[in-house]
Design an enzyme around this catalytic site. Structure first.
Site, PDB file in Angstrom:
ATOM      1  N   ASP A   1       0.732  -1.189  -0.055  1.00  0.00           N
ATOM      2  CA  ASP A   1      -0.196   0.129  -0.101  1.00  0.00           C
ATOM      3  C   ASP A   1       0.965   1.478  -0.001  1.00  0.00           C
ATOM      4  OD1 ASP A   1      -2.170  -1.501   0.368  1.00  0.00           O
ATOM      5  OD2 ASP A   1      -2.195  -1.467   2.243  1.00  0.00           O
TER       6      ASP A   1
ATOM      7  N   ASP B   1      -0.852   7.504   8.051  1.00  0.00           N
ATOM      8  CA  ASP B   1      -0.222   5.993   8.468  1.00  0.00           C
ATOM      9  C   ASP B   1       1.178   6.359   8.962  1.00  0.00           C
ATOM     10  OD1 ASP B   1      -1.996   4.146   7.128  1.00  0.00           O
ATOM     11  OD2 ASP B   1      -1.044   4.681   5.182  1.00  0.00           O
TER      12      ASP B   1
ATOM     13  N   LEU C   1      -2.600   2.470  11.476  1.00  0.00           N
ATOM     14  CA  LEU C   1      -4.049   3.303  11.239  1.00  0.00           C
ATOM     15  C   LEU C   1      -4.923   2.270  10.024  1.00  0.00           C
ATOM     16  CD1 LEU C   1      -5.541   5.889  11.491  1.00  0.00           C
ATOM     17  CD2 LEU C   1      -4.454   6.616   9.231  1.00  0.00           C
ATOM     18  N   ASP C   2      -5.620   1.692  10.603  1.00  0.00           N
ATOM     19  CA  ASP C   2      -6.732   0.950   9.670  1.00  0.00           C
ATOM     20  C   ASP C   2      -7.557   1.709   9.014  1.00  0.00           C
ATOM     21  OD1 ASP C   2      -7.924  -1.944   8.964  1.00  0.00           O
ATOM     22  OD2 ASP C   2      -9.527  -1.009   9.924  1.00  0.00           O
TER      23      ASP C   2
ATOM     24  N   GLU D   1      -4.121  -7.763  11.840  1.00  0.00           N
ATOM     25  CA  GLU D   1      -5.444  -7.325  11.581  1.00  0.00           C
ATOM     26  C   GLU D   1      -6.321  -8.372  12.159  1.00  0.00           C
ATOM     27  OE1 GLU D   1      -5.393  -4.200   7.897  1.00  0.00           O
ATOM     28  OE2 GLU D   1      -5.409  -6.211   7.243  1.00  0.00           O
TER      29      GLU D   1
ATOM     30  N   GLU E   1       2.235  -3.012  10.219  1.00  0.00           N
ATOM     31  CA  GLU E   1       1.768  -2.978   8.842  1.00  0.00           C
ATOM     32  C   GLU E   1       2.843  -1.992   8.178  1.00  0.00           C
ATOM     33  OE1 GLU E   1      -1.931  -1.575   7.673  1.00  0.00           O
ATOM     34  OE2 GLU E   1      -1.284  -1.481   5.780  1.00  0.00           O
ATOM     35  N   GLU E   2       3.403  -0.846   8.870  1.00  0.00           N
ATOM     36  CA  GLU E   2       4.160   0.304   8.151  1.00  0.00           C
ATOM     37  C   GLU E   2       5.593  -0.089   8.108  1.00  0.00           C
ATOM     38  OE1 GLU E   2       2.542   2.128   6.235  1.00  0.00           O
ATOM     39  OE2 GLU E   2       0.522   1.434   7.172  1.00  0.00           O
TER      40      GLU E   2
ATOM     41  N   ASP F   1      -1.516  -2.660  13.380  1.00  0.00           N
ATOM     42  CA  ASP F   1      -2.159  -1.860  12.191  1.00  0.00           C
ATOM     43  C   ASP F   1      -2.413  -0.584  12.751  1.00  0.00           C
ATOM     44  OD1 ASP F   1      -3.174  -0.717  10.134  1.00  0.00           O
ATOM     45  OD2 ASP F   1      -4.535  -2.300   9.900  1.00  0.00           O
TER      46      ASP F   1
HETATM   47  P1  AHG Z   1      -5.455  -0.458   5.842  1.00  0.00           P
HETATM   48  O1  AHG Z   1      -6.013   0.793   5.648  1.00  0.00           O
HETATM   49  O2  AHG Z   1      -4.814  -0.703   7.137  1.00  0.00           O
HETATM   50  O3  AHG Z   1      -4.458  -1.065   4.733  1.00  0.00           O
HETATM   51  O4  AHG Z   1      -6.323  -1.645   5.995  1.00  0.00           O
HETATM   52  C1  AHG Z   1      -7.481  -1.586   4.968  1.00  0.00           C
HETATM   53  C2  AHG Z   1      -8.176  -2.630   4.936  1.00  0.00           C
HETATM   54  C3  AHG Z   1      -9.327  -2.836   5.912  1.00  0.00           C
HETATM   55  O5  AHG Z   1      -9.532  -1.903   7.073  1.00  0.00           O
HETATM   56  C4  AHG Z   1     -10.532  -2.670   5.158  1.00  0.00           C
HETATM   57  O6  AHG Z   1     -11.732  -3.449   5.575  1.00  0.00           O
HETATM   58  C5  AHG Z   1     -10.126  -3.135   3.750  1.00  0.00           C
HETATM   59  O7  AHG Z   1      -8.853  -3.087   3.812  1.00  0.00           O
HETATM   60  C6  AHG Z   1     -10.733  -2.449   2.676  1.00  0.00           C
HETATM   61  O8  AHG Z   1     -10.396  -3.005   1.285  1.00  0.00           O
HETATM   62  P2  AHG Z   1     -11.123  -2.770  -0.042  1.00  0.00           P
HETATM   63  O9  AHG Z   1     -10.671  -1.169  -0.201  1.00  0.00           O
HETATM   64  O10 AHG Z   1     -10.575  -3.578  -1.008  1.00  0.00           O
HETATM   65  O11 AHG Z   1     -12.634  -2.755   0.239  1.00  0.00           O
HETATM   66 MN    MN Z   2      -5.846  -2.343   8.072  1.00  0.00          MN
HETATM   67 MN    MN Z   3      -3.024   0.251   8.231  1.00  0.00          MN
END
Ligand code: AHG
Ligand code: MN
Ligand code: MN
Length: 329
Positions: free
Chosen positions: A64, A70, A115-116, A277, A93-94, A113
């Protein structure tokens, strides 16, 4: 009116629950401090120029592109947890590699994680912080194979912080899941959701339906099932999707229902990461009487192989997750 603070609750619980040691209570309090700090950071993000992507465009360990928030969230967790001297390593995660922290008494490993739901940063929608805590098998330097690559069932505590209209922290140390709301006037988390109980059933399903055509026939049959009208079983279910696991699971804990992120052609192991997560959220939901599954097995029973590994996830009301599993057999 609710008055008991997180610190007071941890003190009381510590007397009742031997597993909630003084050290663990310190770590949970520090995660609360981190939640207080990040509440301000998140609330002020547009005012302080903290929206958008991190300059330099770092790609994190699971691919990501890092947002400014983040990075700020990761720094906040490392600083607060580092200050305790109790954690020997942080898996984040970071961070591509585990971050070793100094501390002679460092007997714990924290997986986070920070910042989720960071795709919600710029739209003023809910986000969260997730953490799971393992106890090191022995004192001394970190042995990655022994101390980091663990089963979720070995977590000694787990929690999340939800940055929504209010900030909430939910934690478990193996004696129920307890929820606290940040009272910003008092500067303290206050116990508002003692011994949370996830309803056995629910009528909300939550998933990124944009992936529908990539899902296995079993998952698609499940979606056909829950969207088929049948008043006796309260179908069709309603769809809700916040896009932040913490928010979607928190709703399922309170109102009942299911959140799922299955494997598909683009995500052969699912999208969500096991150690920071899925495993922490699974421990909390199980402690509240819910269920967390890959679709074919219990999340907390997975033996991790790598710190950033992914897994398919279905989580929420026990009967709803069991129904989902029945379509994947
Ligand atoms: P993060 O922001 O920590 O990378 O996590 C995002 C995760 C989770 O929180 C969320 O339910 C899912 O990714 C969303 O994914 P899509 O955008 O593919 O739906
Ligand atoms: Mn997450
Ligand atoms: Mn995250």
């Amino acid at each position: 009116m609710a008055t008991k603070t997180l610190s007071e609750h941890l003190e009381d619980e510590g007397r009742r629950t031997p597993a909630l040691t003084v050290d663990l209570a310190t770590l949970l309090r520090q995660m609360g401090e981190c939640g207080r700090r990040l509440t301000l950071v998140v609330r002020r993000a547009a005012l302080s120029g903290s929206l958008g992507l991190q300059a330099g465009g770092e790609i994190n360990a699971t691919g990501d592109t890092q947002k400014k928030l983040d990075v700020l969230a990761d720094e906040a967790v490392l600083e607060r947890i580092g200050s305790t001297g109790l954690v020997g390593a942080v898996v984040s995660e970071e961070l591509k590699e585990p971050r070793a922290l100094p501390g002679r008494e460092a007997r714990y490993v924290l997986c986070t994680d920070p910042l989720d739901g960071s795709s919600n940063t710029d739209i003023d929608a809910p986000m969260g912080t997730i953490f799971g805590i393992h106890r090191k098998a022995a004192a001394g330097p970190i042995d990655p194979a022994r101390d980091l690559i663990r089963k979720g069932s070995e977590q000694v505590a787990a929690g999340y912080i939800l940055y929504g209209p209010s900030t909430m922290m939910v934690y478990t140390a193996g004696a129920g899941a307890h929820g606290f709301t940040l009272d910003e006037e008092r500067g303290a988390f206050v116990l508002t959701h003692e011994t949370m109980k996830c309803p056995e059933r629910g009528t909300i399903y939550s998933a990124n339906l944009g992936n529908l055509n990539r899902w296995s026939p079993g998952v698609r049959r499940y979606v056909d099932h829950v969207t088929a009208p049948d008043p006796a079983t309260r179908r069709p279910y309603s769809l809700r999707y916040i896009g932040a696991l913490v928010g979607d699971v928190h709703r399922s804990l309170i109102n009942g229902g299911i959140y799922f992120y299955p494997a598909d052609a683009a995500h052969p192991d699912g999208k969500l990461r096991l150690m920071y997560e899925c495993a922490p959220m699974a421990m909390i939901v199980e402690q509240a009487g819910g269920r967390a599954s890959t679709g074919t097995g219990r999340i907390l029973d997975i033996e991790a192989r790598t710190i950033h590994q992914r897994t398919p996830l279905a989580i929420g009301s026990a009967a709803e997750v069991a129904l989902y599993e029945s379509f994947l057999k």
